[in-house]
Design a protein around this motif. Structure first.
Motif, short mmCIF file in Angstrom:
data_model
loop_
_atom_site.label_atom_id
_atom_site.label_comp_id
_atom_site.label_asym_id
_atom_site.label_seq_id
_atom_site.Cartn_x
_atom_site.Cartn_y
_atom_site.Cartn_z
N GLU A 1 -11.76 -0.62 1.78
CA GLU A 1 -11.52 -1.83 1.62
C GLU A 1 -11.63 -2.58 3.21
O GLU A 1 -11.98 -3.33 3.48
N TYR B 1 -6.37 7.41 -3.89
CA TYR B 1 -6.40 5.85 -4.54
C TYR B 1 -5.02 5.54 -4.62
O TYR B 1 -4.18 6.14 -4.86
N SER C 1 -18.86 1.96 1.54
CA SER C 1 -18.54 2.89 0.59
C SER C 1 -19.58 3.74 0.00
O SER C 1 -19.17 4.45 -0.96
N ASP D 1 -3.05 1.03 -8.26
CA ASP D 1 -4.22 0.07 -9.00
C ASP D 1 -5.68 0.32 -8.74
O ASP D 1 -6.50 -0.45 -8.87
N ARG E 1 -7.36 1.54 -5.98
CA ARG E 1 -8.15 1.01 -4.62
C ARG E 1 -8.26 2.11 -3.43
O ARG E 1 -7.31 2.89 -3.69
N TYR F 1 -8.00 2.03 0.12
CA TYR F 1 -7.55 0.99 1.11
C TYR F 1 -8.53 1.39 2.41
O TYR F 1 -8.96 0.36 2.95
N ASN G 1 0.76 -1.24 -0.32
CA ASN G 1 0.14 -0.09 -0.04
C ASN G 1 0.93 1.30 -0.02
O ASN G 1 0.26 2.23 -0.53
#
Length: 241
Positions: free
Chosen positions: A24, A14, A152, A17, A19, A21, A4
């Motif tokens: 997530e 972001y 989200s 890739d 994402r 985190y 990360n």
């Protein structure tokens, strides 16, 4: 998987890739929470949660099912203090809507409001996403509604849904056994069977709390321990695993 490299320090950034985190991590918190289930029926809605109480904890008090309005209930999985904050927000929003428009608020309107709030917490530094997912269910002028809101800011409508630990397997179980036209009693038995599918307890109802909202009265009410025992007996050997 790429490291990360500090991209998890804020929800506003972001990773290379694509994402976020922090979001997530919040979704992972939901997956570690005990199960919560919402099932839509022709007679109303069943909300059920797995809630493991301690030996000296007062019985009859549910920490994971909340009443938002007379006709709206919420079941939570994840970090429950975050759920309390969101439920308080939903209550204020529902009452404000009633004072403004002199009618009960629609379920989707509340779901979208909470989802928008969740999304805001993915856009600013100095905050973190809520670590909880909510099943918000109720009966309004459009009929019976069950929505799931995740950290989200996504919200979707379902006929039957599970969130929390083992929810993927439990949702497969619900897909096999859910049928349109279920009665409230059948849905309650299905919810018990679904929770016991992944619970450490595997049987019984001591670890289960449940509420219902009937189409006829449009009022959320708790399902008693005596009724849960009846639904548990009805569930044995009835559903396909």
């Amino acid at each position: 998987m790429m490291p990360n490299r500090g991209y998890d320090m804020t929800p506003t950034m972001y990773s290379p890739d694509g994402r976020i985190y922090q979001v997530e991590y919040a979704l992972e918190t939901v997956k570690r929470g005990t199960l919560a289930i919402g099932i839509m029926t022709k007679e109303g809605i069943v909300l059920a949660v797995e809630e493991k109480t301690r030996a000296l904890q007062v019985e009859g008090i549910t920490q994971k099912i909340f009443q938002v309005d007379d006709h709206i209930g919420v079941a939570a999985a994840g970090y429950i203090p975050d759920a309390r904050v969101q439920v308080d927000n939903a209550r204020y929003f529902s009452q404000s809507n009633k004072l403004t428009y002199d009618e009960p608020v629609d379920i989707e309107t509340v779901a979208k409001h909470l989802a928008d709030q969740n999304h805001q917490f993915t856009q600013y530094s100095g905050v973190r996403p809520f670590g909880v997912a909510l099943i918000i269910a109720g009966i309004d002028r459009k009929g019976v509604n069950v929505y799931v809101i995740d950290p989200s800011g996504t919200y979707n409508s379902y006929s039957a849904i599970a969130i929390g630990t083992g929810s993927d397997e439990v949702n497969e179980f619900l897909e096999k056994n859910y049928k349109e036209g279920l009665t409230i009693d059948e849905a309650a038995s299905l919810a018990i069977a679904a929770i016991n599918l992944k619970s450490e307890e595997k049987s019984g109802i001591e670890h289960i709390k449940m509420s219902k909202i009937l189409s006829e009265g449009k009022m959320i009410e708790k399902i008693s321990t005596e009724d849960l025992k009846k639904f548990d007996e009805a569930a044995k050997g009835k559903f396909v695993k």
